[in-house]
Structures are given as C-alpha cells and as structure tokens.
Design an enzyme around this catalytic site. Structure first.
Site, PDB file in Angstrom:
ATOM      1  CG  LEU A   8      -2.150  -0.936   1.093  1.00 56.18           C
ATOM      2  CD1 LEU A   8      -2.866  -1.063   2.434  1.00 56.18           C
ATOM      3  CD2 LEU A   8      -3.115  -0.446   0.021  1.00 56.18           C
ATOM      4  CB  ALA A  31      -4.567  -1.530   8.134  1.00 57.87           C
ATOM      5  CB  SER A  33      -4.827  -3.519  11.791  1.00 61.95           C
ATOM      6  OG  SER A  33      -4.248  -4.783  12.044  1.00 61.95           O
ATOM      7  CE1 TYR A  44       4.994   0.447   6.843  1.00 62.62           C
ATOM      8  CE2 TYR A  44       3.737  -0.318   8.751  1.00 62.62           C
ATOM      9  CZ  TYR A  44       4.217  -0.517   7.472  1.00 62.62           C
ATOM     10  OH  TYR A  44       3.918  -1.675   6.808  1.00 62.62           O
ATOM     11  CB  SER A  78     -11.419   0.804  12.622  1.00 60.74           C
ATOM     12  OG  SER A  78     -11.230   0.489  13.986  1.00 60.74           O
ATOM     13  CD  GLU A  80      -9.835   1.324  18.737  1.00 59.86           C
ATOM     14  OE1 GLU A  80      -9.524   2.430  19.212  1.00 59.86           O
ATOM     15  OE2 GLU A  80     -10.058   0.319  19.433  1.00 59.86           O
ATOM     16  CE1 TYR A 101      -6.020   0.460  12.047  1.00 59.62           C
ATOM     17  CE2 TYR A 101      -7.512   0.794  13.893  1.00 59.62           C
ATOM     18  CZ  TYR A 101      -7.216   0.196  12.683  1.00 59.62           C
ATOM     19  OH  TYR A 101      -8.122  -0.661  12.113  1.00 59.62           O
ATOM     20  CG  HIS A 131     -13.852  -7.811  12.436  1.00 57.40           C
ATOM     21  ND1 HIS A 131     -13.900  -6.449  12.616  1.00 57.40           N
ATOM     22  CD2 HIS A 131     -12.989  -8.017  11.411  1.00 57.40           C
ATOM     23  CE1 HIS A 131     -13.105  -5.855  11.736  1.00 57.40           C
ATOM     24  NE2 HIS A 131     -12.535  -6.786  11.011  1.00 57.40           N
ATOM     25  NE  ARG A 136      -8.376  -9.415  16.303  1.00 59.77           N
ATOM     26  CZ  ARG A 136      -8.499  -8.234  15.727  1.00 59.77           C
ATOM     27  NH1 ARG A 136      -7.697  -7.911  14.724  1.00 59.77           N
ATOM     28  NH2 ARG A 136      -9.412  -7.380  16.119  1.00 59.77           N
TER      29      ARG A 136
END
Length: 289
Positions: A8, A31, A33, A44, A78, A80, A101, A131, A136
C-alpha cells in the site's frame, strides 16, 4: 486463489496489479492495524492506513477511467474512529479518534467518501466493530487471552500480563462481518454501514468467559502490566447496526459466548501440539509466545 506481491506504500505496484487482474471488486483490508503499535510507529501507520487507501482508490479510479470497466471498492473502517464518542455509535455519530491508527482510518474513510462523490466511484465504507476468530493475531487482546488459556490449562504457561481490563468492546465473529462486507458491494447504490453485534463486553468479562470455560479462575493467572496501557484509552465501543440489518438484511450469527468458545477450543488444540513438542525437547516449554 492466486497471491500477488504488492504494498500500500507503492502506488505504481497497486496500479499495475489493478490493471493486470482487472477485478470487479476491490476490498482494502490492508493496514498496520494494531492500535498500540500505531503510537510507536505513527508515520508508518499513517502512510499505510491513510495514504495507502488514497493510493488504492486512485489506482481504481484511473483503471476505470482508462478501461471503462466498473469496479466496486470496499474500504475497511474501524470502530476505533469513534474513540471518545459515547455509545451507541452509528453512521451519523461524530468521529473522535484517540490513536494514530484511528486518525488514519478516519482519513481513509473520508478519502473514500470523496472519491464516491467526486468521481462517482461505487465505494463503500464498512465501519466494522471488533471482529475476532481463531485466526486473530496473537498480539491482540482477545487472542492473547485465549492463547494463554490454552497454554495455562495444558501447563505451558502460568501468568498472563494485560493492561486495561475495564475497556469495553463490541466483539463479533470475523466470518459474519466478511459477509457484511460482501453484501455492501452487492447493493444497487454505494453507501456506508456500521457492522456490529450491538452488545459490548469488558476485557474482564472476556477473561471470565475464556478461563471459566476450562474451569480456571482468571484472577489466579492475570497480572496488570503498566506497559500495556495506552497514552489515550478508548473506554467503550458499542455499535448500532440498524442500517445494515434493514438495508443489507444482515445480522450476526455467532454470539459472544460462542465466539469465546470457538477461540479457546482452537488454542487448546494448539497448546496440546506445543506440549508434545516441548515434552520431546523441540521447543522451550517456558518460552511464552
């Protein structure tokens, strides 16, 4: 499934692969993340999460302009982004991000809206609340807990070090949420949607469910480590998915308790395999992941 190398942070590579693959749908799930890591690597994080989304949007736009093809774009938002804004949070709730983030995700959200409005892109923002699944990453609190539960139950670990146990999150199953992502791009018109279970639980409640499932008392194993507290905490995230339910016909299928059991069962099996390796001298039984 064929994998292609891209980044990206590399606009030319993104454009090359969009032109080569000619996708009908693009899902930007890439991301840096981890919220905690974003405080340590803010530059970054912003480059990948915010500007990275802009690079991908521009690659999609120029591909459409050059080829005349229709490409639909999904941007992973998100919860967040809401940060300090009190729950319940829906599509009209004001963003108040509390980490590099989250700020970067807010930028990516508005880039997506801008490209939809300015260029007519079929571009959707999915504002997904937490999620989880057995896949994870182990540095996220849910998986960190279930990983430790498995290892403690099997005898490979004694203590689990955590930060803020009072933080409350709306945790759902990643598989359910991916279905919602796909449904957004199957609609006649692009729009933005909150995806959530509408039920929140504290980290302490997650501990009670996870340790209780294997008949352990979390208080005997968990210690608070100040290193895991963040410069700006987010106290409570709980989404309102009324729009997704009405327009997309979406609803979560996996409950909080089912999610915890799924993750603990998976990590118990992993711990059992580790125990075999440790007993035969292939790994250090005292080394925690």
């Amino acid at each position: 499934m064929k994998l292609h190398y891209g980044d990206l942070t590399d606009a030319s590579a993104l454009r090359k692969w969009i032109d080569s693959i000619c996708p009908d749908e693009v899902y930007n799930l890439g991301a840096q993340s981890h919220v905690g890591v974003s405080f340590e690597n803010p530059d970054y994080t912003a480059d990948v999460v915010a500007t990275g989304a802009l690079r991908l949007l521009e690659a999609v736009r120029t591909h459409i302009m050059t080829t005349g093809r229709q490409v639909k774009y999904y941007q992973a938002g998100s919860s967040e982004m809401y940060g300090a804004t009190p729950p319940p949070q829906d599509e009209s709730t004001v963003f108040h991000p509390r980490s590099p983030y989250a700020v970067s995700k807010v930028a990516a959200h508005w880039y997506t809206v801008n490209y939809r409005e300015a260029y007519g892109l079929f571009a959707c923002n999915g504002i997904l609340f937490n999620h989880e699944s057995p896949r994870r990453g182990e540095n996220f609190v849910t998986r960190k807990i279930t990983r430790a539960v498995g290892r403690i139950k099997i005898g490979l670990q004694k203590k689990l070090f955590l930060g803020n146990l009072k933080a409350s999150r709306d945790w759902g199953f990643a598989g359910d949420y991916v279905e919602a992502m796909w449904l957004m791009l199957q609609q006649e018109n692009p729009d933005d949607y909150v995806v959530a279970t509408e039920d929140s639980h504290t980290v302490e409640e997650f501990l009670e469910e996870a340790f209780g499932y294997v008949n352990l008392n979390w208080k005997n194993h968990v210690e608070i480590d100040p290193r895991y507290f963040r410069p700006a905490e987010v106290d409570n995230l709980r989404g309102s998915a009324a729009k997704a339910k009405e327009v997309l016909g979406w609803a979560p299928k996996v409950s909080f308790k089912q999610l915890v059991v799924m993750m603990v069962d998976s990590d118990l099996e992993k711990a059992k395999r580790e125990k075999v390796l440790a007993d035969n001298g292939y790994i250090d039984s005292h080394q925690q992941p």
